[in-house]
Design a protein around this motif. Structure first.
Motif, PDB file in Angstrom:
ATOM      1  N   ARG A 266      22.589 -12.181  61.051  1.00  0.00           N
ATOM      2  CA  ARG A 266      23.205 -12.452  62.340  1.00  0.00           C
ATOM      3  C   ARG A 266      24.072 -13.686  62.112  1.00  0.00           C
ATOM      4  N   SER A 268      25.110 -17.044  62.692  1.00  0.00           N
ATOM      5  CA  SER A 268      24.475 -18.107  63.464  1.00  0.00           C
ATOM      6  C   SER A 268      25.444 -19.258  63.693  1.00  0.00           C
ATOM      7  N   SER A 269      26.470 -19.350  62.890  1.00  0.00           N
ATOM      8  CA  SER A 269      27.468 -20.394  63.110  1.00  0.00           C
ATOM      9  C   SER A 269      28.779 -19.931  62.481  1.00  0.00           C
ATOM     10  N   ARG A 270      29.824 -19.923  63.282  1.00  0.00           N
ATOM     11  CA  ARG A 270      31.097 -19.455  62.755  1.00  0.00           C
ATOM     12  C   ARG A 270      31.935 -20.579  62.196  1.00  0.00           C
ATOM     13  N   ASP A 291      27.970 -18.971  58.806  1.00  0.00           N
ATOM     14  CA  ASP A 291      26.545 -18.870  58.484  1.00  0.00           C
ATOM     15  C   ASP A 291      25.967 -17.541  58.964  1.00  0.00           C
ATOM     16  N   ALA A 293      22.354 -15.937  59.424  1.00  0.00           N
ATOM     17  CA  ALA A 293      20.909 -16.169  59.378  1.00  0.00           C
ATOM     18  C   ALA A 293      20.227 -14.866  58.976  1.00  0.00           C
ATOM     19  N   HIS A 366      19.394 -19.208  55.733  1.00  0.00           N
ATOM     20  CA  HIS A 366      20.684 -18.538  56.012  1.00  0.00           C
ATOM     21  C   HIS A 366      21.546 -18.606  54.765  1.00  0.00           C
ATOM     22  N   CYS A 368      25.386 -19.547  53.773  1.00  0.00           N
ATOM     23  CA  CYS A 368      26.660 -20.079  54.247  1.00  0.00           C
ATOM     24  C   CYS A 368      27.722 -19.427  53.363  1.00  0.00           C
ATOM     25  N   ILE A 433      23.311 -13.733  72.365  1.00  0.00           N
ATOM     26  CA  ILE A 433      22.953 -14.712  71.344  1.00  0.00           C
ATOM     27  C   ILE A 433      24.203 -15.353  70.722  1.00  0.00           C
ATOM     28  N   GLN A 434      25.227 -14.527  70.532  1.00  0.00           N
ATOM     29  CA  GLN A 434      26.418 -15.017  69.827  1.00  0.00           C
ATOM     30  C   GLN A 434      27.058 -16.198  70.529  1.00  0.00           C
TER      31      GLN A 434
END
Ligand code: ZN
Length: 434
Positions: A266, A268-270, A291, A293, A366, A368, A433-434
């Motif tokens: 998923r 988790s951080s763009r 990222d 996850a 996660h 990266c 969630i996004q």
């Protein structure tokens, strides 16, 4: 007149063969005359043989099985020796695989029943016959396979597997759509309620009766995010057996890069150059990676073909792999628990290069994913990524001709009444969630 005679003759034939199957000592008065089809399997008729089926158990050998069925050892050696060139019975029997012994019906009245053939099924389709009725013969056979073309439509409520399951369609179709056809154009973890699809596919059956799942997808259509994505299967090299999916304009559905280095992760951080983080007093700390996850140990894949230029451990990056794809593109994968490739190694798109971990600076498991274009880190989601091998000019005309009637067939399939498009507005937890 001719025709009537033919019909009469056919009827007579049916009647005659029907009579043949009715045993004389049975009371047939109240039973309808049934035409029984002679059952033939592995090329042997049940009329002439009794089939005794079993599976290879631990400790079973060809010798032990035959010995148990009253075939003596000199004969067993003779059979094994003769069969060897076609099939080595001594080494190739696997525990759990089915086998069949055939007992000739003509000898069934004998006090000791002896088989006259041993049939070993290597797979659902393939089998080996060792026939020792008269002379010893060994040969390989295949059960008849049937492909049935079908069509399906569906509207996504939560995810594609659920939609297919509700319709009783094999989950394999979801894999083909997600991994083979749309892996580069649709992120299946971010499907929206109301997204919908149509497919023309083939189901595979062995022996008319054993269903082995979806065999192939010939054409598909997917409505996602306001896009209408057509995909048609086409063989680009019949000698090498290379086939690919292309859209209605003959563009390859594959891209040179996968959308994600992990299968079920998923974002988790763009990539975000203006990211502010509380920990650093809300100062701007740009995040130049994306990222994903995923649980520790999840395989990380190379998103494109390339050469590993680094596979090492360093500071906050932890254990990582860096791949150079060509003059323009390089990718890097951080925080691995373990690398699976070495520097200098050539990797193909989808190859496992390491596993998700928590090495270096990271708050949770996660990967990266960093993406360089011409030496600058960019957002892979914002790139117009290059197409994988386009269809050759000479084939393009042929392709467009080939696709025309198939596209019409797809267009002519209607979504069912129970699948309204208006359902779109409910947002599931997954998307929020996004
Ligand atoms: Zn990151």
């Amino acid at each position: 007149m001719q025709l009537r005679r033919l019909i009469a003759f056919t009827l007579l034939l049916v009647f005659v063969s029907a009579c043949k199957d009715v045993k004389p000592n049975e009371d047939t008065n109240e039973q309808p005359v049934v035409v029984k089809k002679e059952k033939v399997e592995f090329g042997f008729s049940e009329k002439h043989y009794e089939f005794k089926r079993d599976t290879i158990r631990k400790g079973d050998t060809f010798g032990i099985i035959l010995d148990r069925n009253h075939i003596g050892y000199p004969k067993i050696f003779q059979i094994a020796e003769k069969a060897k060139d076609t099939f080595d019975i001594a080494t190739k029997l696997q525990v759990g695989k089915p086998y069949t012994l055939l007992f000739p019906k003509e000898n069934l009245s004998d006090s000791i029943k002896k088989p006259s053939a041993f049939i070993y099924q290597q797979s659902l389709e393939d089998y080996v016959v060792i026939d020792f009725k008269d002379s010893i013969q060994t040969y390989k056979g295949k059960k008849p396979i049937k492909y049935v073309e079908k069509t399906a439509t569906g509207v996504i409520k939560n995810n594609i597997s659920e939609t297919l399951e509700e319709k009783g369609i094999s989950y394999k179709l979801a894999y083909i759509l997600a991994d083979d056809i749309y892996a580069w154009t649709i992120d299946f973890r971010r499907l929206q309620p109301g997204d919908r699809f149509k497919v023309i596919y083939t189901d595979k059956y062995i022996n008319d009766s054993i269903y082995t799942g979806v065999h192939d997808v010939k054409a598909a259509y997917f409505e996602h995010n306001g896009d209408s994505l057509y995909a048609f299967e086409f063989v680009t090299d019949s000698i090498k057996g290379i086939r690919d999916y292309f859209n209605e304009e003959a563009k390859n559905m594959r891209r040179a890069f996968l959308k994600s280095p992990v299968k079920f992760g998923r974002v988790s951080s763009r990539y975000n150059l203006k990211r502010r983080i509380a920990y650093y007093g809300y100062k701007i700390r740009p995040h130049k990676g994306t990222d994903f996850a995923a649980p520790i140990g999840t395989p990380i894949m190379a998103t494109a073909n390339g050469t590993v230029i680094e596979s090492t451990r360093r500071g906050g990056n932890g254990k990582y792999v860096k791949i150079r794809h060509n003059d323009t593109y390089t990718t890097q994968y951080l925080h691995m628990s373990k690398q699976a490739v070495k520097k200098g190694q050539f990797v193909k798109q989808g190859d496992v290069i390491g596993y998700v971990g928590m090495t270096g600076n990271t708050g949770g498991p996660h990967v990266c994913y960093r993406f360089w274009k011409n030496g600058r880190q960019v957002d892979p989601f914002k790139q117009k990524l290059p197409q994988a091998e386009p269809i050759g000019d000479s084939l393009k005309v042929k392709y467009l001709e080939h696709v025309k009637p198939i596209k019409k067939r797809l267009d002519d399939i209607f979504f069912l009444q129970a699948e309204p498009k208006e359902k779109v507005n409910t947002i599931t937890e997954d998307q929020s969630i996004q």
